[in-house]
Design an enzyme around this catalytic site. Sequence first.
Site, PDB file in Angstrom:
ATOM      1  N   ARG A  53      24.913  43.382  45.273  1.00 33.13           N
ATOM      2  CA  ARG A  53      25.648  42.250  46.288  1.00 33.13           C
ATOM      3  C   ARG A  53      26.738  42.260  46.469  1.00 33.13           C
ATOM      4  NH1 ARG A  53      27.573  38.136  41.348  1.00 33.13           N
ATOM      5  NH2 ARG A  53      26.507  39.208  39.736  1.00 33.13           N
ATOM      6  N   LYS A  83      40.462  47.929  34.135  1.00 33.70           N
ATOM      7  CA  LYS A  83      40.678  48.626  35.723  1.00 33.70           C
ATOM      8  C   LYS A  83      41.780  49.291  35.335  1.00 33.70           C
ATOM      9  CE  LYS A  83      38.050  46.407  37.424  1.00 33.70           C
ATOM     10  NZ  LYS A  83      36.794  47.117  38.251  1.00 33.70           N
ATOM     11  N   ALA A  85      42.508  45.749  31.303  1.00 33.11           N
ATOM     12  CA  ALA A  85      42.700  46.987  30.296  1.00 33.11           C
ATOM     13  C   ALA A  85      41.217  47.882  30.922  1.00 33.11           C
ATOM     14  CB  ALA A  85      42.027  46.916  28.922  1.00 33.11           C
ATOM     15  N   TYR A  89      39.948  42.327  30.901  1.00 34.94           N
ATOM     16  CA  TYR A  89      39.131  43.078  32.860  1.00 34.94           C
ATOM     17  C   TYR A  89      40.006  43.847  32.967  1.00 34.94           C
ATOM     18  CZ  TYR A  89      37.674  43.288  37.246  1.00 34.94           C
ATOM     19  OH  TYR A  89      37.685  42.589  38.432  1.00 34.94           O
ATOM     20  N   ASP A  93      21.548  50.236  34.345  1.00 35.03           N
ATOM     21  CA  ASP A  93      22.884  49.555  33.566  1.00 35.03           C
ATOM     22  C   ASP A  93      23.857  50.731  33.199  1.00 35.03           C
ATOM     23  OD1 ASP A  93      24.569  48.338  31.733  1.00 35.03           O
ATOM     24  OD2 ASP A  93      22.921  47.312  30.755  1.00 35.03           O
ATOM     25  N   VAL A  94      24.345  50.441  33.983  1.00 33.76           N
ATOM     26  CA  VAL A  94      25.727  51.546  33.770  1.00 33.76           C
ATOM     27  C   VAL A  94      26.877  52.039  32.595  1.00 33.76           C
ATOM     28  CG1 VAL A  94      26.839  51.304  36.498  1.00 33.76           C
ATOM     29  CG2 VAL A  94      27.514  50.686  34.793  1.00 33.76           C
ATOM     30  N   SER A 107      41.393  47.065  40.220  1.00 33.58           N
ATOM     31  CA  SER A 107      41.436  46.136  40.862  1.00 33.58           C
ATOM     32  C   SER A 107      43.072  45.888  40.819  1.00 33.58           C
ATOM     33  CB  SER A 107      41.230  45.151  40.408  1.00 33.58           C
ATOM     34  OG  SER A 107      42.126  43.815  40.368  1.00 33.58           O
ATOM     35  N   ILE A 143      39.541  39.119  46.501  1.00 32.09           N
ATOM     36  CA  ILE A 143      37.751  39.563  47.821  1.00 32.09           C
ATOM     37  C   ILE A 143      37.098  38.524  47.386  1.00 32.09           C
ATOM     38  CG2 ILE A 143      36.958  40.902  48.827  1.00 32.09           C
ATOM     39  CD1 ILE A 143      39.904  42.515  48.847  1.00 32.09           C
ATOM     40  N   ASN A 159      31.299  51.475  41.647  1.00 27.51           N
ATOM     41  CA  ASN A 159      31.383  50.350  41.450  1.00 27.51           C
ATOM     42  C   ASN A 159      31.130  48.520  41.001  1.00 27.51           C
ATOM     43  OD1 ASN A 159      31.759  47.600  44.046  1.00 27.51           O
ATOM     44  ND2 ASN A 159      29.874  47.447  43.614  1.00 27.51           N
TER      45      ASN A 159
HETATM   46  P1  NAP Z   1      29.986  41.335  42.535  1.00 24.58           P
HETATM   47  O1  NAP Z   1      29.853  40.614  43.037  1.00 24.58           O
HETATM   48  O2  NAP Z   1      29.868  39.978  40.209  1.00 24.58           O
HETATM   49  O3  NAP Z   1      29.095  42.167  42.194  1.00 24.58           O
HETATM   50  C1  NAP Z   1      28.862  42.661  40.912  1.00 24.58           C
HETATM   51  C2  NAP Z   1      27.887  44.003  41.318  1.00 24.58           C
HETATM   52  O4  NAP Z   1      27.790  44.626  40.090  1.00 24.58           O
HETATM   53  C3  NAP Z   1      26.475  43.178  40.656  1.00 24.58           C
HETATM   54  O5  NAP Z   1      25.449  43.788  42.081  1.00 24.58           O
HETATM   55  C4  NAP Z   1      25.886  43.432  39.764  1.00 24.58           C
HETATM   56  O6  NAP Z   1      24.234  43.870  39.699  1.00 24.58           O
HETATM   57  C5  NAP Z   1      26.662  44.603  39.194  1.00 24.58           C
HETATM   58  N1  NAP Z   1      26.293  45.150  38.321  1.00 24.58           N
HETATM   59  C6  NAP Z   1      27.367  44.334  36.369  1.00 24.58           C
HETATM   60  N2  NAP Z   1      26.691  45.194  36.454  1.00 24.58           N
HETATM   61  C7  NAP Z   1      26.574  45.944  36.239  1.00 24.58           C
HETATM   62  C8  NAP Z   1      25.495  46.864  35.105  1.00 24.58           C
HETATM   63  N3  NAP Z   1      25.897  46.430  33.834  1.00 24.58           N
HETATM   64  N4  NAP Z   1      24.895  47.692  35.918  1.00 24.58           N
HETATM   65  C9  NAP Z   1      24.760  48.234  37.262  1.00 24.58           C
HETATM   66  N5  NAP Z   1      25.542  47.040  37.991  1.00 24.58           N
HETATM   67  C10 NAP Z   1      26.185  46.093  37.295  1.00 24.58           C
HETATM   68  O7  NAP Z   1      31.431  41.666  42.179  1.00 24.58           O
HETATM   69  P2  NAP Z   1      32.030  41.800  43.622  1.00 24.58           P
HETATM   70  O8  NAP Z   1      33.652  41.229  43.509  1.00 24.58           O
HETATM   71  O9  NAP Z   1      31.207  42.591  44.438  1.00 24.58           O
HETATM   72  O10 NAP Z   1      33.406  43.370  42.888  1.00 24.58           O
HETATM   73  C11 NAP Z   1      32.772  44.493  42.336  1.00 24.58           C
HETATM   74  C12 NAP Z   1      33.561  45.552  42.319  1.00 24.58           C
HETATM   75  O11 NAP Z   1      34.440  45.683  43.205  1.00 24.58           O
HETATM   76  C13 NAP Z   1      33.628  45.494  40.482  1.00 24.58           C
HETATM   77  O12 NAP Z   1      34.238  46.174  39.861  1.00 24.58           O
HETATM   78  C14 NAP Z   1      35.044  44.770  40.725  1.00 24.58           C
HETATM   79  O13 NAP Z   1      35.634  44.599  39.317  1.00 24.58           O
HETATM   80  C15 NAP Z   1      35.611  44.867  41.868  1.00 24.58           C
HETATM   81  N6  NAP Z   1      36.785  43.517  42.254  1.00 24.58           N
HETATM   82  C16 NAP Z   1      36.418  42.731  42.732  1.00 24.58           C
HETATM   83  C17 NAP Z   1      37.382  42.325  43.147  1.00 24.58           C
HETATM   84  C18 NAP Z   1      37.255  40.636  43.677  1.00 24.58           C
HETATM   85  O14 NAP Z   1      38.658  39.551  44.055  1.00 24.58           O
HETATM   86  N7  NAP Z   1      35.667  40.420  44.216  1.00 24.58           N
HETATM   87  C19 NAP Z   1      39.251  42.549  42.982  1.00 24.58           C
HETATM   88  C20 NAP Z   1      38.924  43.305  42.638  1.00 24.58           C
HETATM   89  C21 NAP Z   1      38.091  44.069  41.988  1.00 24.58           C
HETATM   90  P3  NAP Z   1      23.475  41.957  39.529  1.00 24.58           P
HETATM   91  O15 NAP Z   1      23.681  40.923  40.422  1.00 24.58           O
HETATM   92  O16 NAP Z   1      22.269  42.166  38.794  1.00 24.58           O
HETATM   93  O17 NAP Z   1      24.590  40.764  38.429  1.00 24.58           O
END
Ligand code: NAP
Length: 248
Positions: free
Chosen positions: A14, A160, A158, A156, A64-65, A143, A189, A91
């Site tokens: 997702r 990133k 720390a 978080y 699981d990463v 991030s 985002i 990611n």
């Molecule tokens: P998200 O919608 O919550 O999706 C996170 C994804 O990571 C999901 O597919 C989730 O799988 C997977 N995941 C979580 N824990 C995992 C694990 N232990 N092993 C494998 N997969 C795992 O988040 P997102 O907004 O797309 O964020 C993606 C990345 O961008 C993250 O690193 C986040 O920190 C970074 N980011 C996001 C934003 C933002 O505003 N959205 C801003 C800055 C950085 P499940 O569905 O199984 O939980």
Amino acid sequence: MLKGKVAIITGSTRGIGKQIALKYASLGCDIVINYKSENDIDRAKVVEEEIKEFGVKTLIVKADVSSLEDCVNLCNETKKTFGKIDILVNNAGITKDNLIIRMSEEDFDRVIDINLKGSFNCLKAVTQIMMKQKYGKIINMSSVVGITGNAGQVNYCASKAGVIGMTKSLAREVGSRGINVNAIAPGFIETDMTDVLTDEQKKNILNQIPLKKMGSTEDIANIAVFLGSDYSNYITGQVISVDGGMSM
Ligand code: NAP
């Protein structure tokens, strides 16, 4: 731009990871879809169905990463199936926000385990394969708050900020082997991760963004295409902010 390449995208069920997977596939890249646990397999299969529309090959791998063993298996399965790994997008990530006085040790550790150690685990596993190939593009998801800090997110931020340090260090280690290592620092985002914010929190954040809007997963996927492609061959150890000007 990515025709014939093979990419692993962690956390691609997702949000940003899924969008990168779809975008890469639309440009001819074979995709390894990663999901975390058995509960998520259906979502991984939905992503696979969408990707198949583009006529590229797919592989679904559970990992699981936060487990090094899982990450080694993810990379080995990819190599076994496709014979190579051109691109890794680190990611997968989570948040467990709280002010430090209320943040549990468990919530601190879990965020570090997935966001920072999870990235390390995949980097360690993929580097061995990419070094033998003498080719690879690695993209780590940091991030904006890994650069600026954010109240309520010491764990978080720390993790990133650590991802940025790891990106620069690994870029120096493997540059001579034809491997580029860069990071993307997304701003706010629209995904499930930011959906939990209150309207008040979103309003405060929008006030800090010069472009006055949240970003889309497409905004992040576009830069991931550039960093995954040979158009970025002379770029390594960089952190590209995609944040509407928030961190300048
Ligand atoms: P998200 O919608 O919550 O999706 C996170 C994804 O990571 C999901 O597919 C989730 O799988 C997977 N995941 C979580 N824990 C995992 C694990 N232990 N092993 C494998 N997969 C795992 O988040 P997102 O907004 O797309 O964020 C993606 C990345 O961008 C993250 O690193 C986040 O920190 C970074 N980011 C996001 C934003 C933002 O505003 N959205 C801003 C800055 C950085 P499940 O569905 O199984 O939980």
